[in-house]
Each structure stands twice: as C-alpha cells, then as structure tokens.
Design an enzyme around this catalytic site. Structure first.
Site, PDB file in Angstrom:
ATOM      1  N   LYS A 107       0.857  -1.189   0.000  1.00 50.25           N
ATOM      2  CA  LYS A 107       0.000   0.000   0.000  1.00 50.25           C
ATOM      3  C   LYS A 107       0.884   1.225   0.000  1.00 50.25           C
ATOM      4  CE  LYS A 107      -4.505   0.590   0.366  1.00 50.25           C
ATOM      5  NZ  LYS A 107      -5.416  -0.422  -0.139  1.00 50.25           N
ATOM      6  N   GLY A 219     -20.377   6.487   3.445  1.00 51.58           N
ATOM      7  CA  GLY A 219     -19.507   6.851   2.320  1.00 51.58           C
ATOM      8  C   GLY A 219     -20.311   6.879   1.033  1.00 51.58           C
ATOM      9  N   GLY A 221     -18.277   7.430  -2.051  1.00 55.24           N
ATOM     10  CA  GLY A 221     -17.220   7.472  -3.058  1.00 55.24           C
ATOM     11  C   GLY A 221     -17.482   6.369  -4.073  1.00 55.24           C
ATOM     12  N   ASN A 222     -16.440   6.004  -4.790  1.00 54.66           N
ATOM     13  CA  ASN A 222     -16.582   5.032  -5.869  1.00 54.66           C
ATOM     14  C   ASN A 222     -17.146   3.692  -5.394  1.00 54.66           C
ATOM     15  OD1 ASN A 222     -16.125   3.923  -8.511  1.00 54.66           O
ATOM     16  ND2 ASN A 222     -14.369   2.873  -7.617  1.00 54.66           N
TER      17      ASN A 222
HETATM   18  N1  GLU Z   1      -7.142   0.148  -3.467  1.00 51.54           N
HETATM   19  C1  GLU Z   1      -7.913  -1.027  -3.737  1.00 51.54           C
HETATM   20  C2  GLU Z   1      -7.955  -1.936  -2.524  1.00 51.54           C
HETATM   21  O1  GLU Z   1      -7.764  -1.523  -1.406  1.00 51.54           O
HETATM   22  C3  GLU Z   1      -7.448  -1.726  -5.002  1.00 51.54           C
HETATM   23  C4  GLU Z   1      -6.054  -2.234  -4.985  1.00 51.54           C
HETATM   24  C5  GLU Z   1      -5.563  -2.719  -6.342  1.00 51.54           C
HETATM   25  O2  GLU Z   1      -6.337  -2.786  -7.277  1.00 51.54           O
HETATM   26  O3  GLU Z   1      -4.378  -3.032  -6.391  1.00 51.54           O
HETATM   27  O4  GLU Z   1      -8.252  -3.089  -2.633  1.00 51.54           O
END
Ligand code: GLU
Length: 428
Positions: A107, A219, A221-222
């Site tokens: 992350k 929320g 959001g997307n």
């Molecule tokens: N940010 C998204 C998650 O927390 C997607 C991560 C990704 O596609 O690598 O799962």
C-alpha cells in the site's frame, strides 16, 4: 467521555496473531508475516502554481510478495499515517490470497489533500512519487492502483513518468488506468460490485430475499456508489447514505425512509463523494447527523468509507434489526467491536473478502495488458463474479465447518496460502 483512539496496524496484527494462534502457525512464518517486508518513506518536493515549493511525505509499504508482485493502491489523504499504510499493506496480502490471485500485498500513500491541489500540482505530485519509487516498483515488482481520493488520471500520470524513466511501455506497472489507455472495462464498478456479489451470496445462504431488505451506507465514493447501484438494481432498498462535506467540515447522513434514488444522488455528488446538501433536500432527503447512518432500522450495514468506524461506542447505536455487515472499506471494525458483532450473531462479510473485487479486476487488467487484448465489460464482470462467489463460499463453508467467525475463516484461508508460498520458496 474521551473517544478511544485506534491504531489500524495494531488491529491488523491482533487479527493476524489471533488466527496464527488458532492454526498453530510456525514461529518464523509468524514473525515474517506480522510485519511488512519493506518500507519506503520519502519526500516529494512539488512546484506549486504560486511559484513556491511544497514538500509532501510519501510512503510505499510492501508487506509480502511470496505469491506474486506486491499489489495495492496509493491513497491521498491529509490524515494518512504510516501505521495505517502498514495495516493496509497487510490486508492487501490477505485480500489477494483469499481470492486466490497471484499477487502479494502493498500500500502507498501521500499525505496531502487533493481537494486543495490544482490538476497541475496533482500531476507533479504523482510524477514526483514515481521518481522516488521507480527503482522499487514495476510490473514484476510492485503494482500500484487507485485508492482513497486517487483515480485513473493519477495512475496514468504515474505510468507515464515510469515509462519515461524506464524507456519503454509497461502498462502492467499500474492498474486502474482509464479505459482505452490500458484500463479494464468494469474496473470502476469492480470494488462496489464485488461487495454486492458477496452480499447476494450471503443472503442466499441465510435464506433472505434481497428484494425484502433495506440497507444503510457510510460513504458515497466510488465503492459505495457502485455497491448502491448494484444492490438497488437487485431489488434492495437504501434508506440512508452518509458522506463527508469538506467545505463545511462535517459528515451528514442523507435519509429517505421510502428508499433513496441512487442515480439521482450520484448525479449530485462531486468527484470525492460529497453530496450537494441543497439539491438533496430538493430531492426529498432528510439531513441527519453524520453518525446516524449506523443507527438506522435496516437489515444491512455497509461501511464503505474509512477505518475504525465500528467501535463499541458507535455499535451501541446499531439497530436490533441489522442482520448483516458488509465491510466495503478496509478495516472499518475495531477488534473490540468484533466481539460485540459475534455476541449479537450478526453475519459479517470481512473487508479483505468483501472489497476484493477491485484488486481482482486489477489483476484482470494486468492480464489484458500483458496480452494486449481487452475483454468486453460483460466478460470482465462475469469473471469477477465467479472469483468473488467462489471465494465467498470457501470462507462461508470453512466458517460453518469449524464454527469460526467469518473474519477468522477468511484469515485462515489467506494465511495458509501465503505461509505455503513462503515455505515453498524456502524463506523459512
Ligand atoms: N485500493 C484497492 C484496494 O484496497 C485496489 C487495490 C488494487 O487494485 O491493487 O483493494
């Protein structure tokens, strides 16, 4: 009473330790997996539009890559902390493992508020991030994606900078790209849809007709928007949605006990998920306090915003009617609240299973980029549905068989897969 503060990294480690104890995990594997394998902390100087230079702090934390390149989003948030990113990187490892895709966990984050940055400043920030990380990312190393407040345009700027540095085309270096520029159809909807594929299957095993259910979301959001769209198209009714208003610095719950019109609500929100309050009132919404989403008399709660939202303090307000909690967000529930959910016998669909649709579609995006051949949307969504459905049933069946809480069952499957990869590679 002072509010108790929670640290997501400690939460992620506690969740891991509890299951590691249950399955008698080997000591060295435990030490390896309860912390990230690599961390990058760096500064990003950005030329601002007014001629000054502002220095931002960036992070990329790679938890584990035994099953494949590290994978996970880069979030932009003014309150981001290193410990939150550490926790999120761990959850990415379990997420990829539980849906059985050949990727590890990572992350990233930048402490910033993109709502207060111009497009040019955002572009320079994205390019600066890649210049700091280019040596340690790439299609076979670590593959970022969008997360909180980051989007396809940010991903494309990052890709472009990476390709300038690497002197070639490497579309598999990042996912969540715009369609037509290496992105996959269905990626935008994937996380929210994945949440609802899980919910649909949970309702089946619980013998509940989706058309007779009501839900409340945190929320917009997307993730929340697409979850809401699919849930309502399957016949469910959403009574309340809460979101943050960055201008007024408050969160609000928008309620309509007869059911919210999600299309209309989505048409009056901005790109960060803030719903226009005046227009919402005109639409017939009641405006309530931000925390009220959790107190609604509904069957399903969908926390789809940030970490640490379901705590013993907020859980005290949860209606007796609630039967299912679907964790669209990462880490929305604190460990002390898990105990209360268990006591109340509420069916929990844990975050790293529930919201794994995004990364699953990211994996499909990489596959399509590698082939340089792109699938129609129906094909992407069908493959996504299959993956999510089979992961859900594997976790549900294990939970039933061994009498485990759903979160623990998901951990057992994920940890065992990663531990196996670590052993096969001879790391321990
Ligand atoms: N940010 C998204 C998650 O927390 C997607 C991560 C990704 O596609 O690598 O799962």
């Amino acid at each position: 009473m002072a509010q108790k503060s929670y640290n997501s990294y400690l939460t992620a480690q506690k969740q891991f330790d509890d299951v590691a104890d249950k399955i008698g995990l080997n000591q060295s594997i435990r030490e390896l997996l309860r912390q990230p394998s690599r961390e990058f902390h760096f500064t990003i100087p950005v030329k601002m539009d007014d001629g000054t230079t502002k220095v931002f702090n960036g992070y990329r934390i790679q938890h584990n890559d035994a099953r494949g390149p590290a994978k996970g989003g880069i979030r932009f948030h003014p309150q981001e902390t290193v410990d939150t990113i550490r926790a999120l990187s761990m959850w990415m490892t379990w997420k990829c493992a539980v849906v059985d895709i050949p990727l590890g966990g990572a992350k990233g984050g930048i402490i910033c508020d993109p709502r207060n940055l111009s497009a040019g400043e955002q572009e320079r920030l994205c390019r600066g991030y890649v210049r700091q990380m280019a040596k340690n990312m790439g299609p076979t190393v670590d593959v970022p994606a969008p997360d909180v407040m980051s989007n396809g345009q940010h991903m494309l700027w990052m890709l472009d900078e990476y390709e300038i540095i690497s002197q070639g085309h490497y579309p598999g270096m990042i996912t969540g790209k715009p369609v037509g520029m290496g992105g996959s159809l269905g990626r935008t909807e994937a996380t929210g849809y994945g949440v609802i594929y899980n919910l649909r299957e949970a309702l089946k095993v619980l013998n509940i007709d989706i058309a007779k259910t009501t839900a409340s979301l945190q929320g917009f959001g997307n993730v929340a928007e697409h979850a809401a769209r699919l849930y309502t198209s399957l016949g469910g009714k959403i009574i309340a949605v809460s979101c943050w208003d960055n201008q007024d610095k408050v969160s609000r719950t928008f309620r309509n006990v007869n059911g919210l019109d999600i299309d209309k609500l989505a048409s009056i929100k901005d790109s960060f998920g803030t719903i226009d309050k005046e227009k919402a009132i005109q639409m017939g919404c009641e405006l309530l306090d931000g925390d009220e989403w959790i107190a609604q008399d509904v069957d399903i709660l969908l926390p789809c915003a940030l970490e640490n939202q379901l705590t013993p303090a907020t859980f005290a307000k949860v209606s007796k009617q609630v039967k299912i909690i679907c964790e669209g967000a990462n880490g929305p529930t604190t460990p002390d609240c898990d105990e209360l959910i268990k006591e109340r016998n509420i069916y929990l669909i844990p975050d790293f299973l529930c919201n794994a649709g995004g990364v699953t579609c990211s994996y499909f995006e990489q596959v399509q980029c590698n082939m340089n051949y792109f699938w129609p949307k129906e094909e992407v969504l069908e493959k996504l549905d299959q993956k999510m459905t089979s992961a859900f049933h594997a976790v549900h069946n294990l939970a039933c068989e061994k009498g485990l809480y759903m979160r623990d069952a998901a951990y057992v499957i994920a940890i065992n897969r990663v531990a196996e990869a670590v052993k096969l590679r001879g790391w321990v």
